[in-house]
Design a protein around this motif. Structure first.
Motif, mmCIF file in Angstrom:
data_model
loop_
_atom_site.group_PDB
_atom_site.id
_atom_site.type_symbol
_atom_site.label_atom_id
_atom_site.label_comp_id
_atom_site.label_asym_id
_atom_site.label_seq_id
_atom_site.Cartn_x
_atom_site.Cartn_y
_atom_site.Cartn_z
ATOM 1 N N GLY A 132 34.673 50.200 27.322
ATOM 2 C CA GLY A 132 35.033 48.971 26.628
ATOM 3 C C GLY A 132 35.932 48.052 27.428
ATOM 4 N N LEU A 133 35.898 48.141 28.755
ATOM 5 C CA LEU A 133 36.741 47.299 29.609
ATOM 6 C C LEU A 133 35.935 46.084 30.058
ATOM 7 N N ASN A 134 36.287 44.923 29.554
ATOM 8 C CA ASN A 134 35.580 43.694 29.890
ATOM 9 C C ASN A 134 36.299 42.998 31.035
ATOM 10 N N LEU A 135 35.943 43.379 32.237
ATOM 11 C CA LEU A 135 36.675 42.908 33.406
ATOM 12 C C LEU A 135 36.351 41.447 33.709
ATOM 13 N N PRO A 136 37.360 40.592 33.847
ATOM 14 C CA PRO A 136 37.114 39.231 34.345
ATOM 15 C C PRO A 136 36.531 39.285 35.755
ATOM 16 N N LYS A 137 35.869 38.219 36.145
ATOM 17 C CA LYS A 137 35.215 38.225 37.450
ATOM 18 C C LYS A 137 36.194 38.496 38.585
ATOM 19 N N TRP A 138 37.401 37.951 38.490
ATOM 20 C CA TRP A 138 38.361 38.147 39.579
ATOM 21 C C TRP A 138 38.860 39.598 39.637
ATOM 22 N N VAL A 139 38.829 40.309 38.519
ATOM 23 C CA VAL A 139 39.138 41.746 38.558
ATOM 24 C C VAL A 139 37.948 42.501 39.160
ATOM 25 N N GLN A 140 36.736 42.076 38.799
ATOM 26 C CA GLN A 140 35.546 42.700 39.387
ATOM 27 C C GLN A 140 35.581 42.602 40.913
#
Length: 553
Positions: free
Chosen positions: A396-404
């Motif tokens: 359930g971790l919705n990573l923002p693109k910059w975290v990706q």
């Protein structure tokens, strides 16, 4: 290699062919020949008990015609047929089919095996191809046609005898000009019309004419030409059900059957997963799913492949290839980073009741009982999207693109070290370790927020020390407190947070914790950029901890 050894199989000239302009709108009549053709191809033929297990599976999947064997050929085949009848295993809406050569004593034995059956298809055949006529039987066209006619007469005569001794059975006659694909099409028409003249079928009581590509020797389009030519030149077409039985010697059995349906065939014989002699029979599952993927009801229940594949593998001792069309273990799995990214984005946009429209996934894997967690797997070929998808699906971790982007090198390094697919547990462990999710690197003892003159006033105790700052919001107030203590000016480039709940799993980081929020902070100063990630029981605490982790990164 010497290509000059070989020649093109003659096929009819059909300049006005109609099949390329047609579209399929319904499923054909399906006939499973797993228990006969499929069994014949096995190094260790099925026992009667194994055949019974496969029979039950075929019935459960919705087959209404099943070729059960060649009862005159061996005692196990005979016994299996008898057990189906005597133990009343044949549902009222299912018809069994039996195969027999055009030889009298074999036809007689076949009817003995069928005593008491409610309905059966008697499938008689003889070879008609040039090579078989000339090199095997050494007979002329007229002699081969006479064999077919005599076989048709015996089938009819013994049906009449059976009706006298055991009345109540319904008989359907089927004839195959074996090796139709290597037979002159005009001659195949001639032989089949001679057989029909014996049986005198009608539109209300049709016979079946089965056209086998016993050896696949032409391209699918040319086989379709053969079938269309045959149908267009057959007298009394309305009194015959046209069936095809394709083999896979050129790897095109499914395509040949699909085009044959466009050419006018009504019925298809094949096996589950394509088991059969040499390279195999036509794969019913593949053709049925091809139809399904275009919105056509296949009239078969294929929704639980892991159940029926287990039965097929058990009785055939043949493992299913992991990339078998539609039902292989990894056919809905993406390793490529660009594929993963496209799938992830499409799935996020896919509405529940809208037409399916997901890149790289021609059908919804859930229709075949497959979970989305298996669609994207992370290995050294995967990019940021693969890791993000797995962490979202599993945790359930919705990573923002910059975290990706920040985490992608960590996942890549892990995959390269392991040398294969990274499990979702290992991926989460790496994520947790990289962002110190399970480590108390900062002790947030207390914080207080007050609104004074339109600004946030933050008072916070960190590792026993009191910090104070102010700003337009909580993060800007904390950045102000940091600058007062260190002299370093910090800007928050982006921020994201969402609710999260980690299920108790003793092998995972944060086991037993009831984290309710996770926050992601992207910050920069003149000297650096950093990402901070933190979990906490409330969103404000998660926000503060994430920024502090980024500041200390």
């Amino acid at each position: 290699m010497n290509p000059s050894k070989y020649h093109r199989t003659p096929t009819p000239e059909l300049v006005d062919r109609q099949w390329p302009n047609r579209q399929l709108t319904q499923a054909p009549i399906w006939v499973s020949v797993d228990l006969r053709d499929g069994n014949q191809a096995l190094a260790n033929p099925m026992t009667v008990e194994q055949k019974l297990a496969l029979w039950e599976q075929l019935v459960a999947m919705g087959f209404k015609t099943i070729e059960v064997g060649f009862p005159s050929a061996s005692q196990p085949e005979y016994e299996f047929t008898r057990r189906l009848i005597e133990e009343k295993r044949i549902p009222d809406d299912v018809t069994i089919q039996v195969l027999v050569q055009a030889r009298e004593h074999l036809i007689e034995r076949t009817y003995e095996a069928l005593r008491g059956v409610k309905k059966a298809v008697i499938h008689v055949y003889n070879t008609t191809s040039v090579v078989q006529r000339e090199n095997v039987f050494e007979k002329s066209k007229d002699e081969i046609k006479a064999m077919a006619v005599q076989g048709a007469k015996w089938v009819q005569e013994y049906a009449a005898k059976a009706d006298q001794t055991h009345p109540g059975s319904e008989w359907v006659f089927q004839y195959s000009p074996e090796s139709f694909s290597q037979t002159e099409t005009d001659y195949a028409v001639e032989v089949c019309e001679a057989v029909m003249a014996v049986w005198n079928p009608t539109p209300d009581n049709p016979c079946i004419l089965n056209l086998p590509a016993t050896v696949e020797s032409t391209s699918p389009n040319r086989f379709a030409d053969q079938v269309e030519y045959f149908i267009r030149h057959l007298s009394n077409r309305e009194s015959a059900i046209i069936s095809v039985h394709t083999h896979n010697d050129r790897g095109c059995a499914v395509a040949a059957a699909e085009l044959a349906l466009l050419a006018g065939a009504d019925r298809v014989e094949g096996t589950l997963l394509g088991n059969g002699e040499r390279t195999g029979n036509m794969d019913i599952v593949t053709l049925a799913m091809n139809l399904y993927s275009e919105g056509i009801d296949p009239k078969l229940d294929l929704a639980h492949p892991d159940q029926w594949i287990t039965v097929v593998e058990s009785v055939t001792q043949i493992k299913t290839h992991p990339r078998h069309p539609w039902v292989g273990e990894v056919v809905y799995t993406a390793y490529s980073g660009s594929h993963q990214d496209a799938i992830r984005k499409c799935l996020l946009k896919q509405q529940e009741n809208a037409p399916w429209n997901v890149a790289y996934l021609p059908i919804d894997p859930k229709d075949l009982g497959r979970d989305y967690e298996a669609i994207i797997r992370v290995n050294s070929q995967s990019g940021k999207a693969g890791s993000a998808f797995v962490l979202a699906q599993e945790y359930g971790l919705n990573l923002p693109k910059w975290v990706q982007l920040d985490f992608a090198p960590i996942a890549q390094n892990l995959a390269e070290k392991q040398g294969g697919v990274v499990s979702h547990k290992d991926l989460y462990m790496a994520f947790s370790e990289h962002y110190s999710l399970d480590q108390a690197v900062i002790q947030l003892n207390h914080y207080q927020l007050d609104r004074v003159n339109g600004q946030e006033q933050l008072s916070i105790e960190i590792d026993g020390e009191l910090w104070k700052g102010h700003g337009n919001g909580t993060l800007s107030a904390l950045c102000d407190a940091w600058q007062q203590r260190t002299g370093e000016a910090i800007d928050v480039l982006d921020y994201s947070e969402h609710a999260v709940h980690l299920i108790d799993q003793p092998t995972l980081p944060n086991s037993g914790k009831e984290a309710k929020a996770i926050a992601y902070v992207y910050l920069q100063s003149q000297q650096r950029k950093a990402v901070g990630v933190a979990m906490a029981e409330d969103s404000v605490s998660a926000m503060i901890l994430a920024l502090l982790k980024g500041l200390q990164a």
